[in-house]
Design a protein around this motif. Structure first.
Motif, mmCIF file in Angstrom:
data_model
loop_
_atom_site.group_PDB
_atom_site.id
_atom_site.type_symbol
_atom_site.label_atom_id
_atom_site.label_comp_id
_atom_site.label_asym_id
_atom_site.label_seq_id
_atom_site.Cartn_x
_atom_site.Cartn_y
_atom_site.Cartn_z
ATOM 1 N N LEU A 21 -27.357 -6.201 37.819
ATOM 2 C CA LEU A 21 -27.244 -5.522 39.098
ATOM 3 C C LEU A 21 -27.915 -4.156 39.032
ATOM 4 C CD1 LEU A 21 -25.961 -5.483 41.973
ATOM 5 C CD2 LEU A 21 -23.927 -4.444 40.912
ATOM 6 N N ALA A 22 -28.713 -3.840 40.064
ATOM 7 C CA ALA A 22 -29.432 -2.562 40.106
ATOM 8 C C ALA A 22 -29.281 -1.967 41.501
ATOM 9 C CB ALA A 22 -30.899 -2.750 39.744
ATOM 10 N N ARG A 23 -28.070 -1.540 41.839
ATOM 11 C CA ARG A 23 -27.781 -1.059 43.190
ATOM 12 C C ARG A 23 -28.621 0.149 43.552
ATOM 13 N NH1 ARG A 23 -21.541 -1.130 44.932
ATOM 14 N NH2 ARG A 23 -22.625 -0.816 46.918
ATOM 15 N N THR A 24 -28.950 0.984 42.560
ATOM 16 C CA THR A 24 -29.756 2.184 42.831
ATOM 17 C C THR A 24 -31.243 1.939 42.606
ATOM 18 O OG1 THR A 24 -29.389 2.977 40.562
ATOM 19 C CG2 THR A 24 -27.846 3.720 42.252
ATOM 20 N N GLY A 25 -31.633 0.691 42.423
ATOM 21 C CA GLY A 25 -33.033 0.370 42.218
ATOM 22 C C GLY A 25 -33.470 0.631 40.794
ATOM 23 N N ALA A 26 -34.785 0.608 40.573
ATOM 24 C CA ALA A 26 -35.339 0.846 39.242
ATOM 25 C C ALA A 26 -36.837 1.105 39.378
ATOM 26 C CB ALA A 26 -35.102 -0.358 38.327
ATOM 27 N N VAL A 27 -37.386 1.783 38.369
ATOM 28 C CA VAL A 27 -38.830 2.009 38.292
ATOM 29 C C VAL A 27 -39.309 1.449 36.957
ATOM 30 C CG1 VAL A 27 -40.686 3.698 38.261
ATOM 31 C CG2 VAL A 27 -38.690 4.078 39.734
ATOM 32 N N LEU A 28 -40.242 0.503 37.013
ATOM 33 C CA LEU A 28 -40.700 -0.206 35.823
ATOM 34 C C LEU A 28 -42.194 0.024 35.633
ATOM 35 C CD1 LEU A 28 -38.908 -3.586 36.639
ATOM 36 C CD2 LEU A 28 -37.992 -1.676 35.314
ATOM 37 N N PRO A 29 -42.608 0.741 34.574
ATOM 38 C CA PRO A 29 -44.042 0.955 34.334
ATOM 39 C C PRO A 29 -44.708 -0.329 33.846
ATOM 40 C CG PRO A 29 -42.741 1.939 32.564
ATOM 41 C CD PRO A 29 -41.759 1.446 33.579
ATOM 42 N N LEU A 30 -45.753 -0.747 34.541
ATOM 43 C CA LEU A 30 -46.497 -1.954 34.198
ATOM 44 C C LEU A 30 -47.992 -1.679 34.285
ATOM 45 C CD1 LEU A 30 -44.477 -4.628 36.245
ATOM 46 C CD2 LEU A 30 -44.352 -4.249 33.781
ATOM 47 N N THR A 31 -48.784 -2.574 33.738
ATOM 48 C CA THR A 31 -50.237 -2.472 33.819
ATOM 49 C C THR A 31 -50.803 -3.790 34.312
ATOM 50 O OG1 THR A 31 -50.337 -0.873 31.988
ATOM 51 C CG2 THR A 31 -52.372 -2.027 32.559
ATOM 52 N N LEU A 32 -51.521 -3.742 35.440
ATOM 53 C CA LEU A 32 -52.201 -4.914 35.959
ATOM 54 C C LEU A 32 -53.506 -5.112 35.197
ATOM 55 C CD1 LEU A 32 -51.742 -4.330 39.795
ATOM 56 C CD2 LEU A 32 -50.843 -6.287 38.521
ATOM 57 N N VAL A 33 -53.707 -6.320 34.694
ATOM 58 C CA VAL A 33 -54.921 -6.645 33.953
ATOM 59 C C VAL A 33 -55.657 -7.744 34.712
ATOM 60 C CG1 VAL A 33 -55.900 -7.382 31.763
ATOM 61 C CG2 VAL A 33 -53.780 -6.047 31.781
ATOM 62 N N ALA A 34 -56.882 -7.443 35.147
ATOM 63 C CA ALA A 34 -57.676 -8.401 35.925
ATOM 64 C C ALA A 34 -58.442 -9.342 35.010
ATOM 65 C CB ALA A 34 -58.623 -7.647 36.843
ATOM 66 N N ALA A 35 -59.077 -10.334 35.605
ATOM 67 C CA ALA A 35 -59.829 -11.316 34.834
ATOM 68 C C ALA A 35 -60.992 -10.682 34.083
ATOM 69 C CB ALA A 35 -60.340 -12.410 35.763
ATOM 70 N N ASP A 36 -61.531 -9.575 34.600
ATOM 71 C CA ASP A 36 -62.635 -8.891 33.917
ATOM 72 C C ASP A 36 -62.144 -7.858 32.904
ATOM 73 O OD1 ASP A 36 -61.628 -6.873 35.494
ATOM 74 O OD2 ASP A 36 -63.472 -6.564 36.657
ATOM 75 N N SER A 37 -60.830 -7.901 32.594
ATOM 76 C CA SER A 37 -60.174 -7.014 31.616
ATOM 77 C C SER A 37 -59.988 -5.586 32.112
ATOM 78 C CB SER A 37 -60.942 -6.988 30.282
ATOM 79 O OG SER A 37 -60.971 -8.287 29.712
#
Length: 382
Positions: free
Chosen positions: A170-186
């Protein structure tokens, strides 16, 4: 042997396979109040044998054109108690009975190297699924949102998946998750995936900004009128919901409205753009929504005039105008506020205001092409 025999045999095999997948799951739980601490307390979807599996009676669905959320893929499901059904509506969200539980799981395909924090920026979902559930060897789960219809109305409850991908908390106050999008061309793009808190959910799901009561957005005829590959085979979603008893009153699919798939190049540019604006913007930009004071209507009902923003000066956009004069300037996307705000990730300028941290490049390109194709011109009045 007759064709009827083979159809019955195929259906039986599909049911047996589905039952095998659900082995060991407790029945789906309707929580009439409170906020269960674990997603598994609902028994709607659970991780078993390396898969996110759907429980018995949990029906997956998809939308003709989905809402953009930082390139995340989504698994949507509906469950209802026995003996009740939703009532069909040709325009609005179906009238779902008390006890309905809708889930939406946000996830990303994994990158080839499987590096922690890296997720694939792709529209390819061909490797995502294991039956009707998800293959955890191929995807990374981020969050699951529950919409439950209780006697006092709908409640939105967010859950965030743990690093082990075994449970969502449960995350009633939300959350911030650092991620990195990696495309097909790297190429790489770092961003913060934002899980909204419960109060933020109402900013999109409140169809009437006076009552502020929330409702589902996606389960409308024009979004659901399409085929889905169920465990038993491909079938139109409206027909399938009728067959399993989850929907009453729906006409034949040919008589029901249907939005275009925004990526379908066989559909007209206008149909694709209007479908995109409808699902991404229309839940706020409508006569009763949170953005009703803007006089900008972007849902499927808007006529192609100033209601849709054509040659309409902004009402309350602030610096979000980018010093442009009109929401839409026919033939001139770079002079239009609509495409300017879509192309921004600045919190003071971007639209939608929540639900994304990145720019949907392909969505912006679609809307720019649509504006560029519009005839006419605007005359500024000083």
């Amino acid at each position: 042997m007759s064709m009827k025999f083979w159809k019955r045999t195929t259906a039986l095999i599909a049911m047996l396979c589905l039952s095998a997948c659900q082995h060991g799951m407790d029945p789906v739980a309707f929580h009439a109040d409170g906020r269960p601490p674990k997603l598994s307390d609902w028994h709607v979807v659970e991780v078993r044998d390396g898969k996110l599996q759907l429980n018995q009676g949990v029906v997956p669905y998809n939308l003709n054109t989905p809402l953009f959320t930082d390139y995340a893929h989504k698994l949507r499901t509906i469950w209802m108690p026995k003996g009740v059904s939703a009532k069909y509506d040709p325009n609005d969200t179906f009238d779902f009975p008390v006890g309905t539980v809708i889930s939406k799981t946000f996830y990303y395909p994994k990158t080839a190297d499987g590096k922690a924090g890296d997720v694939a920026r792709t529209y390819d979902s061909s490797h995502d699924f294991a039956g009707e559930g998800l293959d955890l060897a191929q995807v990374h789960l981020v969050e699951t949102r529950i919409l439950v219809h209780r006697t006092d109305g709908w409640a939105a409850i967010p859950y965030v998946w743990n690093d082990a991908q075994t449970e969502a908390d449960l995350a009633r106050t939300g959350a911030v998750l650092p991620l990195t999008l990696v495309a097909a061309d790297s190429s790489r793009e770092d961003f913060n995936y934002v899980v909204p808190d419960e109060s933020q959910c109402s900013s999109c799901h409140a169809q009437d900004w006076v009552t502020r009561k929330i409702h589902p957005i996606g389960p409308k005829a024009r979004h659901l009128n399409r085929t889905y590959h169920y465990a038993s085979g491909e079938e139109n979603q409206l027909e399938h919901l009728m067959k399993v008893g989850y929907l009453t009153g729906a006409p034949a699919p040919a008589q029901a409205p249907s939005n275009a798939n925004w990526m379908d190049e066989h559909a007209s540019l206008d149909a694709r753009a209007r479908a995109y604006l409808d699902i991404n913007c229309g839940h706020c930009h409508n006569p009763k929504g949170a953005a009703n004071t803007t006089a900008l209507t972007l849902d499927a009902s808007a006529p192609e005039d100033r209601h849709l923003g054509v040659c309409k000066p902004p009402v309350a956009a602030g610096r979000g105008t980018g010093d442009h004069m009109f929401d839409i300037v026919p033939g001139k996307p770079d002079d239009s506020i609509l495409s300017y705000r879509m192309n921004s990730a600045d919190p003071g300028e971007m639209m939608p205001e929540i639900g994304r941290s990145t720019v949907h490049r392909e969505g912006v390109a679609l809307i720019k092409a649509w504006i560029a194709a519009q005839p006419g011109s605007c005359v500024a009045i000083h």
